[in-house]
Design an enzyme around this catalytic site. Structure first.
Site, mmCIF file in Angstrom:
data_model
loop_
_atom_site.group_PDB
_atom_site.id
_atom_site.type_symbol
_atom_site.label_atom_id
_atom_site.label_comp_id
_atom_site.label_asym_id
_atom_site.label_seq_id
_atom_site.Cartn_x
_atom_site.Cartn_y
_atom_site.Cartn_z
ATOM 1 N N LYS A 48 36.661 -7.139 38.039
ATOM 2 C CA LYS A 48 38.090 -6.674 38.225
ATOM 3 C C LYS A 48 38.371 -5.874 39.310
ATOM 4 O O LYS A 48 37.425 -5.262 39.697
ATOM 5 C CB LYS A 48 38.062 -5.558 36.862
ATOM 6 N N THR B 225 48.448 -6.947 35.713
ATOM 7 C CA THR B 225 48.453 -5.436 35.855
ATOM 8 C C THR B 225 48.235 -5.144 37.137
ATOM 9 O O THR B 225 48.086 -5.893 38.300
ATOM 10 C CB THR B 225 47.483 -4.890 35.034
ATOM 11 N N ALA C 129 50.294 -4.880 29.191
ATOM 12 C CA ALA C 129 49.054 -4.691 29.899
ATOM 13 C C ALA C 129 47.912 -5.190 29.102
ATOM 14 O O ALA C 129 46.893 -5.597 29.620
ATOM 15 C CB ALA C 129 48.578 -3.150 30.313
ATOM 16 N N ASN C 130 48.236 -5.340 27.868
ATOM 17 C CA ASN C 130 46.971 -6.037 26.647
ATOM 18 C C ASN C 130 47.720 -6.681 25.666
ATOM 19 O O ASN C 130 48.641 -6.028 24.979
ATOM 20 C CB ASN C 130 46.058 -4.844 26.483
ATOM 21 N N HIS D 292 35.183 -2.345 32.140
ATOM 22 C CA HIS D 292 35.316 -3.862 32.442
ATOM 23 C C HIS D 292 34.248 -4.708 33.391
ATOM 24 O O HIS D 292 33.428 -3.916 33.765
ATOM 25 C CB HIS D 292 36.669 -4.081 33.144
#
Length: 244
Positions: free
Chosen positions: A137, A77, A100-101, A133
């Protein structure tokens, strides 16, 4: 004969989980590389590649993997428009699965977010996206948060870039009608938490997904690699896999 899956980014956070998820799915682990590894050799040994690295690698990976002819599952991402253009060029040559997921539940939430965006007028229902998150990250908002924003914007028939508001600070003035707001929180070892909130003067609707274990992403990526086998060139995603 089971599909052979290679892992790009084997030394990363997702690498170990992917290495475990491949044989658990019935596929064959074809090997993995970390930074500086020989991607060409891995591509030759694999029927599909899973890539969870960093955005800076995407341009190079796109060109090399497209030249190899090996299907590519991309979970990286934080991509720039130039990175995304490189992915699109690769998808004209090989099948590319980008998400993205990879959690099925998140993608159901994305579909619902688009439907709510289309149904609840921007003039009456303010849309805000909240994500949290782990502290390591490096990109914000998260790819999934941006995916939620794109889903809502698509439902409303607008371009997210034209209505996105991120990181409000100081004297911002009143909220703009039609804006899609983003807030990013970081702390501890939160795997991933995403909410899309629609608020009017008389009601509030919240869609929320909490990821409790990173294995859900690894399992989803391996499922995508198996699904991608035999597909023609093109850019695919979780909606294709789930039939949404």
């Amino acid at each position: 004969m089971s599909i052979r899956i290679g892992i790009i980014g084997i030394t990363g956070r997702m690498g170990t989980l992917l290495e475990q998820a491949v044989p658990a799915s019935g596929a064959t682990f074809a090997g993995g590389i970390g930074r500086g590894g020989d991607l060409a050799d891995l591509a030759e040994a694999a029927d599909a590649l899973i890539d969870f690295t960093v955005a800076a690698t995407v341009n190079g990976h796109a060109a090399l993997i497209a030249a190899s002819g090996t299907p590519w599952v991309l979970g990286t991402t934080g991509l720039t428009p130039a990175d995304q253009a490189a992915v699109a060029r690769a998808a004209a040559i090989i099948p590319v699965f980008q998400a993205a997921n990879f959690a099925p539940g998140v993608n159901l939430v994305l579909a619902l977010a688009e439907r709510l965006g289309a149904t609840l007028p921007a003039e009456t229902h303010d849309a805000e996206i909240l994500e949290m998150h782990h502290r390591q990250k490096i990109d914000a908002p998260s790819g999934t948060a941006l995916g939620l924003g794109h889903a809502i914007a698509q439902g409303r028939g607008v371009d997210l870039a034209a209505v996105m508001q991120s990181g409000r600070d100081g004297h911002t003035g009143p909220r703009e009608t039609g804006a899609i707001g983003f807030a990013a929180l970081r702390g501890g070892q939160i795997v991933g938490s995403h909410s899309a909130v629609f608020t009017s003067a008389t009601e509030q609707i919240t869609l929320t997904h909490h990821a409790l274990d990173r294995r859900i992403f690894a399992e989803g990526a391996v499922r995508a690699a198996i699904w991608l086998a035999g597909k023609p060139p093109g850019l695919y995603g979780m909606r294709d896999l789930l039939g949404l």
